[in-house]
Scaffold this motif. Structure first.
Motif, PDB file in Angstrom:
ATOM      1  N   VAL A 161      -7.020   5.914   6.322  1.00 31.33           N
ATOM      2  CA  VAL A 161      -6.963   7.360   6.093  1.00 31.33           C
ATOM      3  C   VAL A 161      -8.310   7.939   6.508  1.00 31.33           C
ATOM      4  O   VAL A 161      -9.346   7.587   5.941  1.00 31.33           O
ATOM      5  CB  VAL A 161      -6.675   7.690   4.618  1.00 31.33           C
ATOM      6  N   PHE A 162      -8.286   8.823   7.504  1.00 36.20           N
ATOM      7  CA  PHE A 162      -9.530   9.376   8.044  1.00 36.20           C
ATOM      8  C   PHE A 162      -9.700  10.830   7.611  1.00 36.20           C
ATOM      9  O   PHE A 162      -8.760  11.618   7.653  1.00 36.20           O
ATOM     10  CB  PHE A 162      -9.514   9.286   9.568  1.00 36.20           C
ATOM     11  N   ASP A 163     -10.925  11.170   7.193  1.00 38.31           N
ATOM     12  CA  ASP A 163     -11.242  12.539   6.790  1.00 38.31           C
ATOM     13  C   ASP A 163     -12.588  12.917   7.395  1.00 38.31           C
ATOM     14  O   ASP A 163     -13.390  12.045   7.738  1.00 38.31           O
ATOM     15  CB  ASP A 163     -11.298  12.636   5.267  1.00 38.31           C
ATOM     16  N   ASP A 164     -12.831  14.222   7.526  1.00 39.36           N
ATOM     17  CA  ASP A 164     -14.111  14.635   8.105  1.00 39.36           C
ATOM     18  C   ASP A 164     -15.246  14.528   7.088  1.00 39.36           C
ATOM     19  O   ASP A 164     -16.259  13.888   7.353  1.00 39.36           O
ATOM     20  CB  ASP A 164     -14.025  16.042   8.710  1.00 39.36           C
ATOM     21  N   ILE A 165     -15.069  15.156   5.925  1.00 33.04           N
ATOM     22  CA  ILE A 165     -16.107  15.135   4.892  1.00 33.04           C
ATOM     23  C   ILE A 165     -15.497  14.691   3.565  1.00 33.04           C
ATOM     24  O   ILE A 165     -14.449  15.194   3.150  1.00 33.04           O
ATOM     25  CB  ILE A 165     -16.739  16.534   4.693  1.00 33.04           C
ATOM     26  N   CYS A 166     -16.153  13.756   2.900  1.00 31.62           N
ATOM     27  CA  CYS A 166     -15.741  13.327   1.562  1.00 31.62           C
ATOM     28  C   CYS A 166     -16.751  13.874   0.561  1.00 31.62           C
ATOM     29  O   CYS A 166     -17.942  13.574   0.651  1.00 31.62           O
ATOM     30  CB  CYS A 166     -15.684  11.805   1.491  1.00 31.62           C
ATOM     31  N   THR A 167     -16.263  14.677  -0.380  1.00 30.75           N
ATOM     32  CA  THR A 167     -17.156  15.262  -1.388  1.00 30.75           C
ATOM     33  C   THR A 167     -17.084  14.457  -2.688  1.00 30.75           C
ATOM     34  O   THR A 167     -18.022  13.756  -3.044  1.00 30.75           O
ATOM     35  CB  THR A 167     -16.790  16.734  -1.652  1.00 30.75           C
ATOM     36  N   THR A 168     -15.961  14.529  -3.382  1.00 32.72           N
ATOM     37  CA  THR A 168     -15.781  13.724  -4.599  1.00 32.72           C
ATOM     38  C   THR A 168     -14.877  12.529  -4.354  1.00 32.72           C
ATOM     39  O   THR A 168     -14.856  11.592  -5.149  1.00 32.72           O
ATOM     40  CB  THR A 168     -15.163  14.567  -5.732  1.00 32.72           C
ATOM     41  N   GLY A 169     -14.107  12.563  -3.276  1.00 31.18           N
ATOM     42  CA  GLY A 169     -13.139  11.504  -3.005  1.00 31.18           C
ATOM     43  C   GLY A 169     -11.752  11.815  -3.525  1.00 31.18           C
ATOM     44  O   GLY A 169     -10.828  11.026  -3.353  1.00 31.18           O
ATOM     45  N   SER A 170     -11.579  12.991  -4.148  1.00 32.26           N
ATOM     46  CA  SER A 170     -10.297  13.301  -4.784  1.00 32.26           C
ATOM     47  C   SER A 170      -9.146  13.356  -3.778  1.00 32.26           C
ATOM     48  O   SER A 170      -8.038  12.890  -4.067  1.00 32.26           O
ATOM     49  CB  SER A 170     -10.397  14.623  -5.547  1.00 32.26           C
ATOM     50  N   THR A 171      -9.391  13.905  -2.589  1.00 32.18           N
ATOM     51  CA  THR A 171      -8.328  13.990  -1.580  1.00 32.18           C
ATOM     52  C   THR A 171      -7.974  12.606  -1.056  1.00 32.18           C
ATOM     53  O   THR A 171      -6.787  12.252  -0.957  1.00 32.18           O
ATOM     54  CB  THR A 171      -8.774  14.891  -0.414  1.00 32.18           C
ATOM     55  N   LEU A 172      -8.963  11.807  -0.725  1.00 30.14           N
ATOM     56  CA  LEU A 172      -8.696  10.464  -0.233  1.00 30.14           C
ATOM     57  C   LEU A 172      -8.015   9.605  -1.281  1.00 30.14           C
ATOM     58  O   LEU A 172      -7.096   8.836  -0.977  1.00 30.14           O
ATOM     59  CB  LEU A 172     -10.006   9.810   0.218  1.00 30.14           C
ATOM     60  N   TYR A 173      -8.449   9.715  -2.522  1.00 32.13           N
ATOM     61  CA  TYR A 173      -7.839   8.932  -3.596  1.00 32.13           C
ATOM     62  C   TYR A 173      -6.373   9.315  -3.792  1.00 32.13           C
ATOM     63  O   TYR A 173      -5.511   8.455  -3.990  1.00 32.13           O
ATOM     64  CB  TYR A 173      -8.608   9.123  -4.906  1.00 32.13           C
ATOM     65  N   ALA A 174      -6.086  10.611  -3.743  1.00 30.78           N
ATOM     66  CA  ALA A 174      -4.700  11.065  -3.893  1.00 30.78           C
ATOM     67  C   ALA A 174      -3.834  10.541  -2.750  1.00 30.78           C
ATOM     68  O   ALA A 174      -2.677  10.157  -2.952  1.00 30.78           O
ATOM     69  CB  ALA A 174      -4.647  12.586  -3.946  1.00 30.78           C
ATOM     70  N   ALA A 175      -4.404  10.515  -1.551  1.00 32.32           N
ATOM     71  CA  ALA A 175      -3.681   9.971  -0.398  1.00 32.32           C
ATOM     72  C   ALA A 175      -3.388   8.490  -0.601  1.00 32.32           C
ATOM     73  O   ALA A 175      -2.273   8.016  -0.309  1.00 32.32           O
ATOM     74  CB  ALA A 175      -4.494  10.181   0.874  1.00 32.32           C
ATOM     75  N   ALA A 176      -4.362   7.752  -1.114  1.00 38.72           N
ATOM     76  CA  ALA A 176      -4.163   6.327  -1.358  1.00 38.72           C
ATOM     77  C   ALA A 176      -3.083   6.090  -2.411  1.00 38.72           C
ATOM     78  O   ALA A 176      -2.268   5.166  -2.284  1.00 38.72           O
ATOM     79  CB  ALA A 176      -5.474   5.684  -1.805  1.00 38.72           C
ATOM     80  N   ASP A 177      -3.063   6.916  -3.445  1.00 38.16           N
ATOM     81  CA  ASP A 177      -2.040   6.775  -4.486  1.00 38.16           C
ATOM     82  C   ASP A 177      -0.641   6.918  -3.892  1.00 38.16           C
ATOM     83  O   ASP A 177       0.280   6.163  -4.230  1.00 38.16           O
ATOM     84  CB  ASP A 177      -2.251   7.820  -5.581  1.00 38.16           C
ATOM     85  N   CYS A 178      -0.473   7.917  -3.001  1.00 37.64           N
ATOM     86  CA  CYS A 178       0.828   8.120  -2.340  1.00 37.64           C
ATOM     87  C   CYS A 178       1.225   6.883  -1.545  1.00 37.64           C
ATOM     88  O   CYS A 178       2.380   6.449  -1.577  1.00 37.64           O
ATOM     89  CB  CYS A 178       0.764   9.319  -1.409  1.00 37.64           C
ATOM     90  N   LEU A 179       0.264   6.334  -0.831  1.00 42.08           N
ATOM     91  CA  LEU A 179       0.550   5.172  -0.003  1.00 42.08           C
ATOM     92  C   LEU A 179       0.872   3.944  -0.847  1.00 42.08           C
ATOM     93  O   LEU A 179       1.769   3.158  -0.497  1.00 42.08           O
ATOM     94  CB  LEU A 179      -0.635   4.886   0.920  1.00 42.08           C
ATOM     95  N   ARG A 180       0.173   3.773  -1.957  1.00 41.11           N
ATOM     96  CA  ARG A 180       0.464   2.651  -2.858  1.00 41.11           C
ATOM     97  C   ARG A 180       1.885   2.753  -3.402  1.00 41.11           C
ATOM     98  O   ARG A 180       2.630   1.769  -3.459  1.00 41.11           O
ATOM     99  CB  ARG A 180      -0.520   2.623  -4.027  1.00 41.11           C
ATOM    100  N   ARG A 181       2.272   3.953  -3.793  1.00 39.61           N
ATOM    101  CA  ARG A 181       3.628   4.136  -4.332  1.00 39.61           C
ATOM    102  C   ARG A 181       4.688   3.874  -3.267  1.00 39.61           C
ATOM    103  O   ARG A 181       5.817   3.490  -3.580  1.00 39.61           O
ATOM    104  CB  ARG A 181       3.785   5.556  -4.892  1.00 39.61           C
ATOM    105  N   ALA A 182       4.320   4.085  -2.009  1.00 40.82           N
ATOM    106  CA  ALA A 182       5.262   3.856  -0.907  1.00 40.82           C
ATOM    107  C   ALA A 182       5.315   2.389  -0.485  1.00 40.82           C
ATOM    108  O   ALA A 182       6.095   2.028   0.395  1.00 40.82           O
ATOM    109  CB  ALA A 182       4.891   4.721   0.285  1.00 40.82           C
ATOM    110  N   GLY A 183       4.479   1.563  -1.081  1.00 40.93           N
ATOM    111  CA  GLY A 183       4.527   0.134  -0.800  1.00 40.93           C
ATOM    112  C   GLY A 183       3.444  -0.413   0.094  1.00 40.93           C
ATOM    113  O   GLY A 183       3.455  -1.591   0.442  1.00 40.93           O
ATOM    114  N   TYR A 184       2.477   0.422   0.469  1.00 40.83           N
ATOM    115  CA  TYR A 184       1.376  -0.067   1.296  1.00 40.83           C
ATOM    116  C   TYR A 184       0.504  -1.034   0.497  1.00 40.83           C
ATOM    117  O   TYR A 184       0.210  -0.786  -0.677  1.00 40.83           O
ATOM    118  CB  TYR A 184       0.518   1.089   1.781  1.00 40.83           C
ATOM    119  N   LYS A 185       0.085  -2.100   1.151  1.00 39.62           N
ATOM    120  CA  LYS A 185      -0.754  -3.106   0.491  1.00 39.62           C
ATOM    121  C   LYS A 185      -2.214  -3.028   0.939  1.00 39.62           C
ATOM    122  O   LYS A 185      -3.128  -3.247   0.147  1.00 39.62           O
ATOM    123  CB  LYS A 185      -0.214  -4.508   0.782  1.00 39.62           C
ATOM    124  N   GLU A 186      -2.428  -2.744   2.219  1.00 40.96           N
ATOM    125  CA  GLU A 186      -3.797  -2.678   2.744  1.00 40.96           C
ATOM    126  C   GLU A 186      -4.092  -1.254   3.198  1.00 40.96           C
ATOM    127  O   GLU A 186      -3.567  -0.789   4.214  1.00 40.96           O
ATOM    128  CB  GLU A 186      -3.980  -3.661   3.903  1.00 40.96           C
TER     129      GLU A 186
END
Length: 246
Positions: free
Chosen positions: A210-235
């Motif tokens: 998951v690529f982003d331009d600027i990470c401030t707190t990480g909240s957007t990236l973390y939310a994206a990872a949660d979605c992917l985990r629920r969809a079955g992504y492992k790595e």
């Protein structure tokens, strides 16, 4: 005949570039000096992150020995127990210079900076990530895309994928527009958890960055990872061009 047509087409492109450069000369996104998108002087002064000093878990600069970003206390402030990524990396400390680069690209029409940003970020993709991997992004909100005339996140991710010789896929829906400016860290993470959603019938890949331009707190990236985990992504890996330091 075909060669003649191609010659004139190329000549017209060159003439158009010369005319454009004459009317709107290229200027450094940081110091505004004419000549280059980022001048040599500014390029050397950018705050590149040393991966050998960064946290091996969350990618925080200077966190290799003792990270202050992914401690139980900091994770608890985001209502979490662990980092949702297999690994995270950042290319730059998001100081004023890096923020100017991103702003000039996103909001001032200098879309040629997409390659500059992607080229720098690509150096921070670990070889361990790349086998059987794709790159994705969190799309702009509908309002932001209408205002800019393009999806800056999609363009950046596709450019990065091209540089890194990987595929770029869109798996997220455009998020809702949420104002996070006056929210606490925990509130930011809670807000973004409901804003990021997978697109219907999104394909699943073995590895994804998951690529982003600027990470401030990480909240957007973390939310994206949660979605992917629920969809079955492992790595799942995260990469950002700039990392804001508190």
């Amino acid at each position: 005949m075909t060669n003649t047509i191609e010659f004139f087409k190329n000549a017209m492109h060159v003439a158009a570039d010369i005319a454009t450069e004459t009317i709107w000369p290229t200027r450094c996104a940081i110091c505004d000096a004419p000549g280059m998108l980022i001048c040599e002087h500014c390029l050397k002064k950018l705050s590149y992150i040393d991966t050998y000093l960064a946290c091996p878990i969350c990618g925080a600069p200077y966190g290799k020995t003792q990270c202050t970003e992914c401690t139980p206390l900091m994770l608890a402030s985001a209502n979490r127990e662990s980092v949702p990524f297999n690994n995270m990396a950042y290319a730059m400390v998001a100081d004023n210079a890096v923020k100017r680069i991103v702003k000039t690209y996103k909001d001032k029409g200098e879309r040629r900076l997409a390659y500059t940003i992607a080229n720098i970020a690509s150096r921070y993709i670990s070889p361990d990530w790349k086998n059987d991997c794709v790159i994705t992004y969190i799309p702009d909100t509908i309002k932001a895309r209408q205002r800019r005339g393009f999806d800056h996140a999609q363009e950046l991710a596709c450019t990065l994928a091209n540089v890194a010789k990987l595929d770029c896929v869109g798996v997220f829906m455009p998020p809702k527009s949420i104002d996070q400016r006056n929210l606490s860290r925990k509130e930011r993470f809670a807000n973004m958890s409901s804003a990021i959603k997978l697109a219907p019938a999104s394909p699943t890949f073995r590895k994804i960055i998951v690529f982003d331009d600027i990470c401030t707190t990480g909240s957007t990236l973390y939310a994206a990872a949660d979605c992917l985990r629920r969809a079955g992504y492992k790595e799942i890996y995260a990469l950002a061009f700039g990392r804001v330091l508190d």
